[in-house]
Design an enzyme around this catalytic site. Structure first.
Site, short mmCIF file in Angstrom:
data_model
loop_
_atom_site.label_atom_id
_atom_site.label_comp_id
_atom_site.label_asym_id
_atom_site.label_seq_id
_atom_site.Cartn_x
_atom_site.Cartn_y
_atom_site.Cartn_z
N LYS A 191 25.85 -6.34 -15.00
CA LYS A 191 25.17 -7.37 -14.21
C LYS A 191 23.68 -7.03 -14.10
O LYS A 191 23.32 -6.06 -13.44
CB LYS A 191 25.75 -7.44 -12.80
CG LYS A 191 25.19 -8.65 -12.04
CD LYS A 191 25.41 -8.54 -10.55
CE LYS A 191 24.19 -8.04 -9.82
NZ LYS A 191 22.96 -8.82 -9.99
N GLY A 244 19.80 1.24 -8.19
CA GLY A 244 19.23 0.30 -7.24
C GLY A 244 18.85 1.01 -5.96
O GLY A 244 18.62 2.23 -5.95
N SER A 245 18.82 0.26 -4.89
CA SER A 245 18.33 0.83 -3.63
C SER A 245 19.40 1.72 -2.97
O SER A 245 20.59 1.56 -3.21
CB SER A 245 17.94 -0.30 -2.69
OG SER A 245 19.07 -1.09 -2.43
N THR A 246 18.92 2.60 -2.12
CA THR A 246 19.83 3.53 -1.45
C THR A 246 20.80 2.79 -0.54
O THR A 246 21.98 3.14 -0.46
CB THR A 246 19.00 4.57 -0.68
OG1 THR A 246 18.25 5.32 -1.64
CG2 THR A 246 19.88 5.53 0.11
N GLY A 249 23.49 1.37 -2.62
CA GLY A 249 24.27 2.51 -3.13
C GLY A 249 25.27 3.01 -2.09
O GLY A 249 26.42 3.32 -2.42
N GLU A 266 22.12 5.89 -9.02
CA GLU A 266 20.71 6.23 -9.25
C GLU A 266 19.92 5.42 -8.24
O GLU A 266 19.78 4.20 -8.40
CB GLU A 266 20.30 5.85 -10.68
CG GLU A 266 21.05 6.58 -11.78
CD GLU A 266 20.58 8.01 -11.96
OE1 GLU A 266 19.53 8.38 -11.38
OE2 GLU A 266 21.25 8.77 -12.69
N CYS A 300 11.19 4.00 -9.40
CA CYS A 300 12.00 4.81 -8.48
C CYS A 300 11.38 6.19 -8.25
O CYS A 300 11.41 6.73 -7.16
CB CYS A 300 13.41 4.95 -9.02
SG CYS A 300 13.46 5.51 -10.72
N GLU A 397 10.46 4.10 1.18
CA GLU A 397 10.08 3.72 -0.19
C GLU A 397 9.46 2.32 -0.15
O GLU A 397 10.16 1.34 0.16
CB GLU A 397 11.32 3.72 -1.08
CG GLU A 397 11.02 3.38 -2.52
CD GLU A 397 12.28 3.25 -3.38
OE1 GLU A 397 13.28 2.68 -2.90
OE2 GLU A 397 12.25 3.72 -4.53
P1 NAD Z 1 18.93 -3.43 -5.15
O1 NAD Z 1 19.77 -2.33 -4.64
O2 NAD Z 1 18.56 -4.51 -4.23
O3 NAD Z 1 19.67 -4.14 -6.37
C1 NAD Z 1 20.08 -3.41 -7.50
C2 NAD Z 1 21.19 -4.20 -8.20
O4 NAD Z 1 22.32 -4.22 -7.34
C3 NAD Z 1 20.85 -5.65 -8.46
O5 NAD Z 1 21.43 -6.04 -9.69
C4 NAD Z 1 21.51 -6.36 -7.31
O6 NAD Z 1 21.81 -7.70 -7.63
C5 NAD Z 1 22.76 -5.54 -7.11
N1 NAD Z 1 23.36 -5.58 -5.78
C6 NAD Z 1 22.72 -5.79 -4.59
N2 NAD Z 1 23.61 -5.75 -3.59
C7 NAD Z 1 24.83 -5.50 -4.13
C8 NAD Z 1 26.15 -5.32 -3.60
N3 NAD Z 1 26.38 -5.39 -2.31
N4 NAD Z 1 27.16 -5.07 -4.46
C9 NAD Z 1 26.92 -4.96 -5.77
N5 NAD Z 1 25.70 -5.12 -6.34
C10 NAD Z 1 24.67 -5.39 -5.52
O7 NAD Z 1 17.66 -2.74 -5.81
P2 NAD Z 1 16.42 -3.43 -6.51
O8 NAD Z 1 15.55 -3.98 -5.44
O9 NAD Z 1 16.88 -4.34 -7.60
O10 NAD Z 1 15.72 -2.19 -7.22
C11 NAD Z 1 14.86 -1.36 -6.57
C12 NAD Z 1 15.55 -0.07 -6.17
O11 NAD Z 1 16.13 0.55 -7.31
C13 NAD Z 1 14.57 0.93 -5.61
O12 NAD Z 1 15.11 1.51 -4.47
C14 NAD Z 1 14.43 1.96 -6.73
O13 NAD Z 1 14.05 3.21 -6.29
C15 NAD Z 1 15.80 1.93 -7.32
N6 NAD Z 1 15.79 2.45 -8.68
C16 NAD Z 1 16.31 3.70 -8.90
C17 NAD Z 1 16.28 4.24 -10.20
C18 NAD Z 1 16.82 5.61 -10.48
O14 NAD Z 1 16.98 5.95 -11.64
N7 NAD Z 1 17.12 6.40 -9.48
C19 NAD Z 1 15.71 3.52 -11.24
C20 NAD Z 1 15.20 2.25 -10.98
C21 NAD Z 1 15.25 1.72 -9.68
#
Ligand code: NAD
Length: 671
Positions: A191, A244-246, A249, A266, A300, A397
């Site tokens: 996704k 994605g975001s903490t 996660g 991640e 990130c 962040e």
């Molecule tokens: P986000 O957590 O909002 O979304 C990430 C993904 O998860 C998206 O595809 C979103 O649609 C999906 N998602 C959101 N809620 C969900 C749920 N309840 N169940 C399943 N999927 C869900 O993050 P973002 O705003 O897209 O990205 C930014 C974040 O990603 C930042 O915190 C950044 O630090 C982190 N990031 C980490 C790394 C790493 O390697 N550690 C790399 C890139 C980005």
């Protein structure tokens, strides 16, 4: 402006990249469907979502909004595909991964422009960093696919993997997820982020183009609440790989706890960028630009906390401000632009909110004197000084082009400040004293520590965090373990119902058993069957994917444009891709003028002896004649004299019709 003024100011003129080919591609394809079981299908909901160009705020394309029914269909397809893919020899999987890597390169410019338009990041970054790293990831993992049996004995694929990625590096994050999963014999349902689905959809097209068996890769676009949740909770999924975001996660960890699903996370970061007083400050300034203004700070592992030794703080801050004045912000498709647009208006508002809070909490904000474009979602590079370590902007962040700086006096204090965060993703240390750097680096609680550099990535180097930055690694050998499990964990009829053994391509003495590549005859390579039936699809060892070159000025030249077009046989079937000529081609043509070899082919048909059989095959396909007829036209391998050039006009849609000069007159050059 006269020459002297230009010399004084060293202003860059605009260097815009044309969006035309990408817009044509979008027009041809939208509204985009879902990619399930190797087919484009309509979403069960019948709904579509707009994806927005952040640099204009205007809609770019419509993509399908998947729901749980689509997730069911995609997982079912992935499970069926996993039956065979998990048993497909590593050598065969490697060929598919190599083919994906090559096709990424063949479409590299289209992908770079598309990513820029969908995400808002400058083309300079997508062209020179994102897309090359994507290709590198697939090449690297192709090697691991082949080596799995010998290098990871006793491990088996996990099964079906649900993969969820963010919007900041859309295609790069896809490659970090899909390449190792496929290499280790898993199938995937991915996704992409709601804001940036387009390069994943182009990737699905590439998957079709290279003939990856159906169901091995499935791509579902849509809202997190509809697709993400359903994927995470689906009983047919054996592992969730999330970036994605903490906060999200944390939700996923709760949702998967006790389910037996493997999980890798991640997550976010607030990485320290530590500068000691003996550091080379000019390098530091460029390092800071890369650390926090690269990708508009939406990284990130962005070095978002500048920790600088007190005695050089003023000098460094002054240098930084001078550099910030020179940063160029604007149209992401302008090759002279440093900073593009923020991905969405929601993200822009979040950055504005946190910056306002920083000012309220007493920090001193500084921004360059120039103004941002008013159309689209732009935010200027921002520097905070006088920041206290406990304030919101020092802890949270921000995920935008905002740097907070603090000072320290001793190395111990630097380490303490650096570790004063709930994250642990990355850090960088700047000092000309290697002893100091190597003393400090291991004391930093971060998954990656760079010394005198920052934001450097490679497929062979594992990346990941600890603490609230998540767990698991992506890249390197360590990243492979996220996609395998020890065989002892499952019996021969494993609990997930999937076959568990990867067929070894190595004999007991470790020697390679797979069909050799270049030595094998062409027919052998194209049709060696390794499995009877695959999801109703006959799985043969795929041909080695090759990049047809241009033939210019007596030598083969790789297509430079990063755009490719399909070539059709007379029945309208796609038989391959050739590179689009571009300005560089014209330059080569000018160079060729006056040289004995002045024949420039639209694409390359090599006639050197080892390749004669391929040449015969390609010619017979293109001209729709028998191989014998083509053979007659081709001189015997030992004879290098080609008498005359002949051309064939191919049928098919006018836009994709190609004129191929199949017999370039190279005699004068080779005799
Ligand atoms: P986000 O957590 O909002 O979304 C990430 C993904 O998860 C998206 O595809 C979103 O649609 C999906 N998602 C959101 N809620 C969900 C749920 N309840 N169940 C399943 N999927 C869900 O993050 P973002 O705003 O897209 O990205 C930014 C974040 O990603 C930042 O915190 C950044 O630090 C982190 N990031 C980490 C790394 C790493 O390697 N550690 C790399 C890139 C980005």
């Amino acid at each position: 402006m006269n020459v002297m003024e230009i010399y004084e100011t060293m202003e860059y003129g605009p260097a815009p990249e044309s969006p035309t080919l990408v817009l044509d591609w979008l027009k041809e394809h939208q509204p985009f469907g879902l990619f399930i079981n190797g087919q484009w299908v309509k979403p069960a909901s019948g709904n579509y979502l707009d994806t927005i160009n952040p640099s204009t705020g205007k809609p770019l394309a419509q993509v399908a909004a998947a729901n749980s029914n689509d997730v069911d269909a995609a997982v079912a397809a992935a499970r069926v595909a996993a039956e065979t893919w998990s048993k497909t020899p590593g050598h065969t999987r490697a060929r598919y991964l190599y083919a994906i890597a090559r096709h990424i390169q063949k479409h590299s410019r289209l992908l770079a422009v598309l990513e820029s338009m969908d995400n808002g990041k400058p083309i300079r970054e997508t062209r020179d960093l994102d897309i090359p790293l994507v290709a590198r990831h697939f090449y690297y993992h192709a090697g691991w696919a082949q080596l799995m049996a010998s290098e990871l004995p006793g491990y088996e694929p996990v099964g079906v993997v649900g993969q969820i990625i963010p919007w900041n590096f859309p295609l790069l994050m896809l490659s970090w997820k899909i390449a190792p999963a496929l290499a280790m014999g898993n199938t995937v349902v991915l996704k992409p982020a709601r804001y940036t689905p387009l390069t994943a959809l182009k990737f699905a097209e590439i998957v079709q183009e290279i003939g990856l068996p159906p169901g091995v890769v499935n791509i579902l676009t849509g809202e997190a609440s509809q697709v993400g949740d359903a994927l995470v909770l689906h009983p047919g999924v054996n592992k969730i790989a999330f970036t994605g975001s903490t906060d999200v996660g944390r939700t996923l960890r709760r949702a998967t706890a006790g389910s037996g699903k493997k999980l890798s996370l991640e997550l976010g970061g607030k990485s320290p960028f530590i500068v000691f007083d003996d550091a080379d400050l000019d390098s530091v300034v460029e390092g800071v630009v890369d650390a926090i203004w690269f990708n508009q700070g939406q990284v990130c592992c962005a070095g978002s906390r500048l920790l600088v030794q007190e005695d050089i703080a003023d000098r460094l801050i002054n240098k930084l401000r001078a550099r910030m004045e020179k940063l160029r912000i604007g149209d992401p498709l302008d090759k002279a632009v440093d900073i593009g647009a923020i991905v969405s208006s929601a993200q822009l508002q979040e950055i504005q909110r946190l910056v306002a809070q920083g000012v309220e909490e007493g920090a001193v904000m500084w921004q360059p004197s120039w103004a941002c474009p008013t159309e689209g979602y732009f935010f200027p590079p921002t520097l905070f000084t006088n920041v206290s370590p406990a304030t919101t902007i020092a802890q949270v962040e921000i995920f935008g082009p905002v740097l907070v700086s603090m000072t320290f006096r001793t190395p111990a204090e630097a380490v303490e400040l650096a570790n004063n965060t709930r994250y642990g993703l990355a850090a960088s240390v700047w000092s000309e004293n290697i002893n100091l750097a190597l003393d400090v680096a291991p004391k930093l609680k971060a998954g990656t520590v760079w010394v005198n550099c920052t934001n450097l990535f490679d497929a062979s180097s594992g990346f990941g965090g600890y603490r609230e930055s998540g767990f698991g690694r992506e890249g390197g050998k360590e990243g492979l373990y996220e996609y395998v499990r020890p065989m002892w964990e499952t019996s021969s009829s494993s609990s997930n119902g999937l076959p568990i053994a990867i067929e070894s391509t190595h004999s007991s003495d470790g020697s390679e058993q797979a069909v050799s590549t270049d030595e094998a005859g062409e027919d052998e390579m194209d049709h060696t069957t390794v499995s009877e039936s695959f999801n109703g699809y006959h799985l043969a060892l795929p041909a080695i994917d090759r990049t047809p070159k241009m033939f210019i000025n007596g030598k083969q030249v790789r297509p430079d444009s990063g755009y490719s077009r399909d070539v059709y046989d007379p029945r309208g079937h796609v038989i391959g891709q050739v590179g689009e000529g571009n300005l560089l081609l014209r330059q080569h043509m000018r160079q060729a003028a006056g040289h004995p070899v002045q024949h420039i082919t639209a694409h390359r048909f090599s006639t050197t002896s080892p390749r004669t059989s391929r040449y015969v095959k390609q010619s017979s396909l293109i001209a729709s004649c028998s191989r014998q007829a083509a053979q007659v036209q081709i001189p015997p391998p030992k004879c290098r004299q080609l008498s005359r050039a002949s051309s064939v006009t191919l049928p098919g849609p006018t836009s994709t019709r190609a004129l191929c000069i199949v017999r370039p007159c190279v005699e004068s050059c080779w005799q």
